[in-house]
Design an enzyme around this catalytic site. Structure first.
Site, short mmCIF file in Angstrom:
data_model
loop_
_atom_site.label_atom_id
_atom_site.label_comp_id
_atom_site.label_asym_id
_atom_site.label_seq_id
_atom_site.Cartn_x
_atom_site.Cartn_y
_atom_site.Cartn_z
N ARG A 477 0.89 -1.26 0.01
CA ARG A 477 -0.08 -0.20 0.07
C ARG A 477 1.02 1.16 0.07
NH1 ARG A 477 -5.06 -0.89 2.86
NH2 ARG A 477 -4.83 -3.28 3.57
N SER A 541 8.53 -4.71 6.20
CA SER A 541 8.36 -5.70 7.10
C SER A 541 9.34 -7.00 6.76
CB SER A 541 6.66 -6.44 6.79
OG SER A 541 6.06 -5.47 6.89
N ASP A 595 6.64 -3.75 10.49
CA ASP A 595 5.21 -3.80 10.37
C ASP A 595 4.78 -3.97 12.01
OD1 ASP A 595 6.04 -6.55 10.46
OD2 ASP A 595 4.65 -7.23 9.06
C1 BG6 Z 1 -1.32 -5.07 7.66
C2 BG6 Z 1 -0.12 -3.94 7.89
O1 BG6 Z 1 -2.68 -4.85 8.16
O2 BG6 Z 1 -1.00 -6.47 8.14
C3 BG6 Z 1 0.88 -4.72 7.22
O3 BG6 Z 1 -0.55 -2.86 7.31
C4 BG6 Z 1 1.50 -6.12 7.73
O4 BG6 Z 1 2.07 -3.64 7.74
C5 BG6 Z 1 0.09 -6.96 7.51
O5 BG6 Z 1 2.59 -6.49 7.16
C6 BG6 Z 1 0.34 -8.10 7.98
O6 BG6 Z 1 -0.57 -9.23 7.67
P1 BG6 Z 1 -0.40 -10.10 6.42
O7 BG6 Z 1 -1.57 -11.05 6.57
O8 BG6 Z 1 -1.01 -9.15 5.19
O9 BG6 Z 1 0.97 -10.51 6.07
C1 GLC Z 2 8.56 -11.63 8.70
C2 GLC Z 2 9.59 -10.95 8.74
C3 GLC Z 2 9.43 -9.63 9.80
C4 GLC Z 2 7.85 -9.37 9.62
C5 GLC Z 2 6.75 -10.60 9.76
C6 GLC Z 2 5.44 -10.23 9.82
O1 GLC Z 2 8.82 -12.50 9.63
O2 GLC Z 2 10.91 -11.36 8.90
O3 GLC Z 2 10.23 -8.39 9.56
O4 GLC Z 2 7.39 -8.33 10.76
O5 GLC Z 2 7.35 -11.41 8.70
O6 GLC Z 2 4.97 -9.58 8.46
#
Ligand code: BG6
Ligand code: GLC
Length: 855
Positions: A477, A541, A595
């Protein structure tokens, strides 16, 4: 009308409140599955309650053709047995069985026995049947309200015969496979169970009184069980002849037949039987048969008498066929509705003298059913080998299912985490957290405990307009975040989701960052803010080693990313360079955050007690506010700093290998980063579906699923996305819907397959939630000790598709934390706005500090 009435009766019989008084009993049979052709072995079957008493020896062959061989013998059921006492009846059965085994040379064998007992029985398990009432010609004393299986057992033991009799209520009524969730009287919602309707009792509560004639009433009064089995008395072969006799008697008395002369035979109960009715209704010989039969009854019929009598027979037997069709139509409609089909094709297995020997009954029944339920295409299949073979098949199916269950449990046993192991894992995680913080051990530590240079949670004074990038979860996003402080404190967000194609995720670093900047440019254009040089927070992340808030060196890719030339590089620099390359706009990159950190901040804005951020999504990770004095690799002892634990790598040193299964190893070997992120691979969305797929392949190889056939789809890596797991595991999701989900994945499943798949999914996601809970317990416990308090109140900000969308994950996770950190009161707060908001808040603080610094 009768169909509708019977439908209502079925509903009453199934529902908890109305079933005790329902006339149509709808008895659960504990038969949960239809044969699938893989049954095999030798079985004995007793068939008691029809017109004859049979014993069968059935050999089922597992040859793919569902073939079987049947050797049978019938024995008489003398009146003194049918109407004597219980001990005599069961001794007699045991005698016959002994004789059968003797003649077939089976004496030395101990074979499973199926028992077709065609009377209404209440069952609480397959191998039990408490007789509710005798019907038809049976009236054996001392058997009602007792378990016929144990009585048979006792009699057989006297004869040193074998074990495991299994009753199946078939015979003259109807049974069908009902959805478990509609059967209030039996625990469990999964799968189907055969319901023995005992529809013979339809009308016993007066529901058919307006349709019953004076003849029906008279017949009932003269029967062994007056007031009972009223529907049966209108339709079953046992009573047809008698109905005809009563009608003829009345007509004769009124002078309409035989010159008004009644014979003694016509006055005698039971003189006209079903076989006579059949003979009289025969197509060609019918008329001469009628003459013969009536003459035998000393009635001296004229030609017209014979035609009239034939007509009476036809009226009685057609009524029987139509009533039978009406009730059957109710069952078919119910089945169709259960399956949520507009049109249904199905087969009705059918047996019984009337159907098999009456010349017109079958045709009339088929036609009437066709008219009553045009939405069902029904095939009637005459049962081969009678219900005795069915009883043997039931025994065989039960045996197959039991064996299947055992093997399934063995396969899933490795996924169970008993409390002792969970405590141990909690402690191991705790030890790894310490290693990551300590100067001497941190270089080797697997849980890296990366300092983030975020030193506080939001305090409400943040304000301004910021851009945010959110990369690394399911969605990429770009966001514009407007934060107001003071009394009109609020956060407004605009965002757009962009796709990152696989070839970009796994291409070169330059391509990846060019793509990101391209999306940024699109967004600025879209929002009409290309000229403004806004501050930007970058949620990235992946594990980054930071030396300040705006520097982050990528330690290594995780999850589905593997772009080249990025590891060991500063991702902020890479982003800046890509912006420069594009040379269209400029941005002020102020902060790079994980994240988890963004999530903690997002939630911290609402709840100042939120000092932990948890992601359970594509990947899994936790961050928390640690005391500076415990972070040995960062200068200073005052205050706190957020630590990005990167706990996904827990176990990369082998310390949790003892709980990893062969399925986990397989998933690991097939991943982008073998040997890395072992904990993440057991707990997060990107991998759970793959674990499920590995287990399904294994179970299929063992012949427990999909008829042993591994389909092309099942071979496809990644077909099981987390969203499918979430769908399949939804509570009360009817199995047809589970099958629908599986069908979307190209997996053609039977009802039993879908139950197994659901169980596998549950085992895998439960383990994930418990493991994640054990890790989180270690973190909250550490926080409690840091603060030196007896009890800790703390909030965890949580995000991720697994946490948000899976029907059970978050609950099990929370329960586990409670169990393993009993001194901590942990509240969970769902991050509704994603981590972008948190990244913007961090950017706001960093910007303010930066400005202060410059001044
Ligand atoms: C989102 C966050 O809501 O959730 C992201 O904005 C995050 O930063 C993500 O990485 C994690 O959940 P998923 O299931 O999308 O990996
Ligand atoms: C993976 C990444 C970590 C992140 C997590 C959740 O473990 O290494 O940085 O926070 O995924 O998205």
């Amino acid at each position: 009308d009768v169909t509708a009435r019977f439908q209502a009766e079925m509903g009453k019989g199934l529902a908890r409140d109305t079933s005790p008084t329902a006339a149509v009993k709808m008895l659960p049979s504990f038969v949960r599955s239809l044969p699938d052709g893989s049954e095999k072995g030798d079985f004995l079957a007793l068939d008691l309650g029809g017109s004859q008493f049979h014993i069968h020896w059935v050999k089922e062959f597992d040859d793919g053709k569902q073939s079987s061989q049947l050797e049978s013998k019938s024995y008489p059921t003398p009146k003194e047995v049918m109407q004597g006492n219980g001990a005599e009846l069961f001794d007699y059965i045991a005698d016959c069985l002994s004789d059968f085994m003797e003649t077939k040379n089976l004496k030395h064998k101990k074979l499973p026995l199926g028992f077709t007992f065609s009377f209404p029985c209440k069952q609480t398990k397959l191998e039990e049947g408490v007789l509710l009432a005798w019907t038809k010609h049976f009236r054996v004393r001392g058997v009602q309200d007792t378990d016929v299986v144990s009585s048979l057992h006792r009699a057989l033991q006297k004869h040193q015969a074998m074990a495991y009799p299994i009753p199946t209520g078939t015979g003259t009524n109807a049974c069908y496979m009902e959805e478990m969730r509609h059967i209030d009287l039996v625990e469990g919602d999964e799968g189907r169970m055969c319901i023995n309707t005992e529809w013979g009792a339809f009308g016993d509560d007066g529901a058919l009184d307006d349709l019953r004639t004076e003849f029906d009433r008279e017949l009932d009064l003269g029967s062994l069980n007056p007031g009972k089995q009223l529907f049966e008395k209108m339709i079953s072969s046992l009573y047809l002849g008698e109905l005809v006799r009563l009608i003829l008697l009345k007509m004769t008395k009124e002078g309409l037949l035989f010159n008004g002369k009644v014979s003694t035979a016509l006055l005698t109960k039971g003189k006209i039987e079903m076989k006579h009715v059949s003979a009289m209704e025969k197509y060609k010989e019918g008329l001469s048969n009628t003459k013969e039969i009536l003459t035998e009854l000393k009635l001296f019929p004229s030609e017209e008498d014979c035609v009239a009598v034939q007509h009476v027979c036809a009226v009685v037997s057609s009524r029987s066929a139509k009533l039978c069709a009406a009730a059957l139509a109710a069952i078919l409609t119910r089945l169709r509705e259960n399956k949520q089909l507009l049109r249904m094709r199905t087969t009705v297995g059918i047996d019984g003298g009337l159907y098999k020997t009456h010349p017109k009954f079958a045709g009339r029944l088929h036609r009437a059913v066709g008219r009553l339920v045009p939405a069902c295409e029904v095939r009637f299949l005459r049962s081969r080998g009678g219900s005795g073979r069915g009883a043997a098949v039931v025994a065989a199916v039960a045996r197959r299912l039991a064996a299947q269950r055992r093997r399934l449990h063995t396969a899933l046993a490795a996924l169970l985490l008993p409390p002792a192991i969970l405590w141990e894992l909690r402690d191991k995680m705790r030890a790894e957290l310490e290693h990551g913080l300590k100067r001497e051990t941190q270089a080797q530590a697997t849980v890296k405990m990366l300092p983030t240079f975020v030193r506080g949670t939001p305090d409400g004074t943040e304000k301004g307009k910021f851009l945010a990038l959110d990369l690394g979860g399911t969605n990429f996003r770009v966001l514009l975040v407007k934060i107001k402080s003071g009394r009109r404190r609020s956060v407004q967000m605009y965002n757009k989701i962009f796709a990152i194609p696989l070839e970009i995720m796994q291409g070169t670093g330059e391509e990846l960052f060019d793509h990101i900047v391209q999306c940024l440019a699109d967004f600025l254009e879209y929002m009409g803010i290309k000229g403004a040089r806004l501050p930007l927070g970058f949620t990235f992340s992946f594990p980054c080693r930071q030396a300040s808030i705006d520097k982050g060196t990528l330690v290594g890719w995780t999850k589905g990313f593997k772009a080249t030339d990025c590891e060991g590089e500063d991702v902020v620099d890479m982003l800046r360079e890509a912006i420069r390359r594009r040379n269209e706009f400029d941005l002020d990159i102020v902060a790079v955050v994980n994240d988890t950190v963004g999530t903690m901040m997002t939630c911290g804005y609402e709840d100042p007690n939120c000092e932990i951020g948890l992601i359970a999504g594509t990947g899994t990770n936790v961050c928390y506010m640690e005391d500076m004095k415990n972070i040995e690799i960062v200068e200073g002892n005052e205050g706190k700093m957020c630590i990005n634990t990167e706990w996904g790598a827990f176990g990369d040193n082998g310390c949790i290998d003892y709980i990893r299964t062969k399925y986990d190893r397989e998933v690991d070997e097939g991943s982008l980063n073998p040997g890395k992120q072992r904990y993440e691979k057991m707990t997060s969305g990107m991998y759970l579906g793959e674990i499920v797929r590995q287990i399904l392949i294994d179970l299929t190889k063992q012949g427990l699923l999909f008829r042993g056939h591994i389909s092309e789809s099942l071979r496809k890596k990644g077909i099981f996305e987390t969203k499918f797991l979430s769908q399949i595991e939804r509570d009360r999701l009817a199995l047809p819907q589970v099958r629908h989900v599986l069908r979307q994945l190209g997996l053609d499943s039977t009802c039993e397959d879908s139950i197994i798949v659901k169980e596998v999914c549950a085992a895998v996601s439960t383990r994930a939630a418990r493991l994640c809970g054990a890790g989180l317990a270690a973190v909250v416990e550490k926080k409690r000790e840091n603060q030196g308090v007896e009890r800790l109140q703390i909030t965890v900000g949580a995000d991720g598709t697994l946490y948000k969308l899976h029907p059970h994950f978050s609950r099990i996770l929370q329960e586990t934390v409670k169990e393993l950190a009993p001194q901590c009161d942990v509240s969970f707060m769902l991050s509704e706005d994603g981590s972008g908001k948190g990244a913007a808040l961090i950017t706001a603080v960093a910007k303010r500090l930066h400005n202060v610094g410059q001044k």
